[in-house]
Design an enzyme around this catalytic site. Structure first.
Site, mmCIF file in Angstrom:
data_model
loop_
_atom_site.group_PDB
_atom_site.id
_atom_site.type_symbol
_atom_site.label_atom_id
_atom_site.label_comp_id
_atom_site.label_asym_id
_atom_site.label_seq_id
_atom_site.Cartn_x
_atom_site.Cartn_y
_atom_site.Cartn_z
ATOM 1 N N PHE A 26 80.473 -5.469 113.533
ATOM 2 C CA PHE A 26 80.090 -4.184 114.436
ATOM 3 C C PHE A 26 80.781 -2.858 113.771
ATOM 4 O O PHE A 26 81.490 -1.971 114.607
ATOM 5 C CB PHE A 26 80.669 -4.547 115.813
ATOM 6 C CG PHE A 26 79.962 -3.663 116.799
ATOM 7 C CD1 PHE A 26 78.819 -3.366 117.281
ATOM 8 C CD2 PHE A 26 80.583 -2.454 117.609
ATOM 9 C CE1 PHE A 26 77.962 -2.743 118.076
ATOM 10 C CE2 PHE A 26 80.134 -1.638 118.629
ATOM 11 C CZ PHE A 26 78.759 -1.978 118.916
ATOM 12 N N SER A 28 80.216 0.140 110.508
ATOM 13 C CA SER A 28 79.624 1.285 110.495
ATOM 14 C C SER A 28 78.020 1.365 110.547
ATOM 15 O O SER A 28 77.518 1.701 111.329
ATOM 16 C CB SER A 28 79.814 2.052 109.076
ATOM 17 O OG SER A 28 78.852 3.279 108.946
ATOM 18 N N GLN A 29 77.432 0.246 109.801
ATOM 19 C CA GLN A 29 76.125 -0.098 109.877
ATOM 20 C C GLN A 29 75.685 -1.159 110.966
ATOM 21 O O GLN A 29 74.973 -0.734 111.712
ATOM 22 C CB GLN A 29 75.552 -0.695 108.532
ATOM 23 C CG GLN A 29 75.399 0.290 107.475
ATOM 24 C CD GLN A 29 74.106 1.437 107.622
ATOM 25 O OE1 GLN A 29 73.533 1.008 108.385
ATOM 26 N NE2 GLN A 29 74.397 2.387 106.828
ATOM 27 N N HIS A 109 72.408 -4.588 102.180
ATOM 28 C CA HIS A 109 72.976 -4.158 100.632
ATOM 29 C C HIS A 109 72.515 -5.378 99.946
ATOM 30 O O HIS A 109 72.709 -6.696 100.552
ATOM 31 C CB HIS A 109 74.229 -3.920 100.413
ATOM 32 C CG HIS A 109 74.668 -3.536 99.141
ATOM 33 N ND1 HIS A 109 73.866 -2.812 98.139
ATOM 34 C CD2 HIS A 109 76.001 -4.034 98.401
ATOM 35 C CE1 HIS A 109 74.577 -3.043 97.179
ATOM 36 N NE2 HIS A 109 75.816 -3.579 97.193
ATOM 37 N N GLY A 135 76.300 4.706 109.057
ATOM 38 C CA GLY A 135 75.969 4.354 110.244
ATOM 39 C C GLY A 135 75.834 5.328 111.233
ATOM 40 O O GLY A 135 75.109 5.487 112.258
ATOM 41 N N GLU A 196 77.213 4.580 92.427
ATOM 42 C CA GLU A 196 78.517 4.910 93.124
ATOM 43 C C GLU A 196 79.611 4.860 91.910
ATOM 44 O O GLU A 196 80.496 5.298 91.963
ATOM 45 C CB GLU A 196 78.825 3.840 94.211
ATOM 46 C CG GLU A 196 78.781 2.530 93.651
ATOM 47 C CD GLU A 196 78.631 1.495 95.147
ATOM 48 O OE1 GLU A 196 78.234 2.103 95.998
ATOM 49 O OE2 GLU A 196 79.069 0.295 94.896
ATOM 50 N N GLU A 228 89.164 25.574 92.906
ATOM 51 C CA GLU A 228 87.893 25.430 92.008
ATOM 52 C C GLU A 228 87.329 24.084 91.598
ATOM 53 O O GLU A 228 86.201 24.124 91.205
ATOM 54 C CB GLU A 228 88.479 26.190 90.880
ATOM 55 C CG GLU A 228 88.749 27.620 90.952
ATOM 56 C CD GLU A 228 87.898 28.689 91.841
ATOM 57 O OE1 GLU A 228 86.746 27.996 91.413
ATOM 58 O OE2 GLU A 228 88.371 29.280 92.366
#
Length: 341
Positions: A26, A28-29, A109, A135, A196, A228
């Protein structure tokens, strides 16, 4: 030829109406899929390990929570919403003993399937539904009547209904509102890891640190180097995200554009692309996956050491101080090198 984009008219929620859908995890996704599917009128349960802190959170949202093994036993479609490193042990202990013919395993994934850290039996469907957003965005877009573009993939299809199930799930979470594209477990996994490693996380963070170090070593103040080389990066990335690279160039000064198109290719040159190809080859051959599996099986020693080293970089100290001067910015605190799930 452009990929076919599936929308609401291509997916049928009735495919899932009489099924029990289990979301294992349970985070993020997991929370986004579970809540969106529930709000789409589907029967959703949550599977968690004993003692999980997420149990109270899921129950507070009105979802029924079961031990992982029991959730798998009760469900027709099982989403494995766990970190790649946690999936193999959970699969062997709780999922595999309760998988029966006709069930569907769903991933967001492809790592565990593509690199065979999980080897499902041939009599179950194996599919992927992967929203291209975190998510909380998947959930928020859904509640606003919109959706996040998503990917689907089919790895095993003994029931001859895997694609219909994948599209129905994508519709249930709001993906077909935005558009769904079909890929493969191989393509999703390898492109995701490459992105990534070389651009989104590894490439960007190394570029920022190198630019910061170059300015500080040349005698400029750390504060100016931070502004910067890190702070203003979001402004540029947001422009690219909204309008592409050409759109970003349209929005910056002529001087910035000239520096972009003449100096940028000298920094990110053919030698960088050559090393990118080497990184891609390590992903394609499975070398990266084997190294990563070995790392987490032996206690994350190198992983934790490198993360700790990064936390001590000078850019982190000056950045924390400067961010404290920006009340509009959401502040986040690092809670330790090893993420908690």
């Amino acid at each position: 030829m452009p990929a076919k984009v599936y929308t609401d008219k291509d997916a049928d929620l009735n495919v899932l109406k009489k099924k029990t859908l289990a979301v294992l995890g349970f985070g993020s996704q997991g929370h986004a899929h579970a809540l969106n599917l529930r709000d789409s009128g589907l029967n959703v349960i949550i599977g968690l390990y004993e003692g999980s802190k997420s149990k109270a959170v899921a129950e507070e949202k009105g979802l029924k929570v079961y031990p992982t093994a029991e959730a798998v036993k009760r469900a027709d479609v099982i989403m494995v919403a766990l970190p790649d490193t946690k999936q193999p042990a959970c699969y062997e202990e709780d999922i595999k003993p309760n998988l029966t013919k006709g069930k569907t395993l769903l991933f967001s994934h492809g790592f565990s399937i593509h690199f065979k850290t999980i080897k499902p039996p041939k009599n179950v469907n194996v599919i992927m539904v992967a929203p291209k957003g975190p998510g909380h965005i998947v959930r928020r877009q859904f509640t606003e009547g919109k959706g996040v573009p998503s990917l689907i993939a089919i790895h095993q299809n003994p029931g001859k209904d895997a694609k219909k199930i994948a599209l129905a799930w994508a519709k249930g979470i709001g993906g077909t509102r935005a558009g769904v594209i079909q890929t493969s477990f191989e393509e999703e996994t390898e492109t995701d890891l490459f992105g990534e490693q070389t651009v989104l996380c590894g490439g960007a963070s190394a570029l920022v640190q190198a630019g910061y170090e170059t300015l500080v070593e040349a005698g400029y103040s750390p504060e100016m180097a931070y502004f910067e080389c890190l702070h203003e990066l979001k402004l540029i990335v947001d422009l690219m995200n909204e309008a592409g690279i050409s759109g970003m160039r349209f929005s910056v000064s002529e001087t910035a554009k000239w520096g972009d198109i003449t100096v940028g290719p000298k920094i990110i040159d053919a030698s960088v692309k050559k090393r990118m190809k080497r990184a891609l080859k390590d992903i394609q051959t499975g070398k990266f996956a084997k190294d990563w599996v070995r790392e987490y099986k032996t206690g994350y020693k190198k992983y934790n050491a490198l993360l700790k080293k990064g936390e001590k970089h000078g850019i982190e100290k000056v950045g924390a101080r400067l961010r404290s001067m920006m009340p509009w910015m959401q502040k986040r605190t690092i809670k330790g090198a090893q993420a908690a799930y």
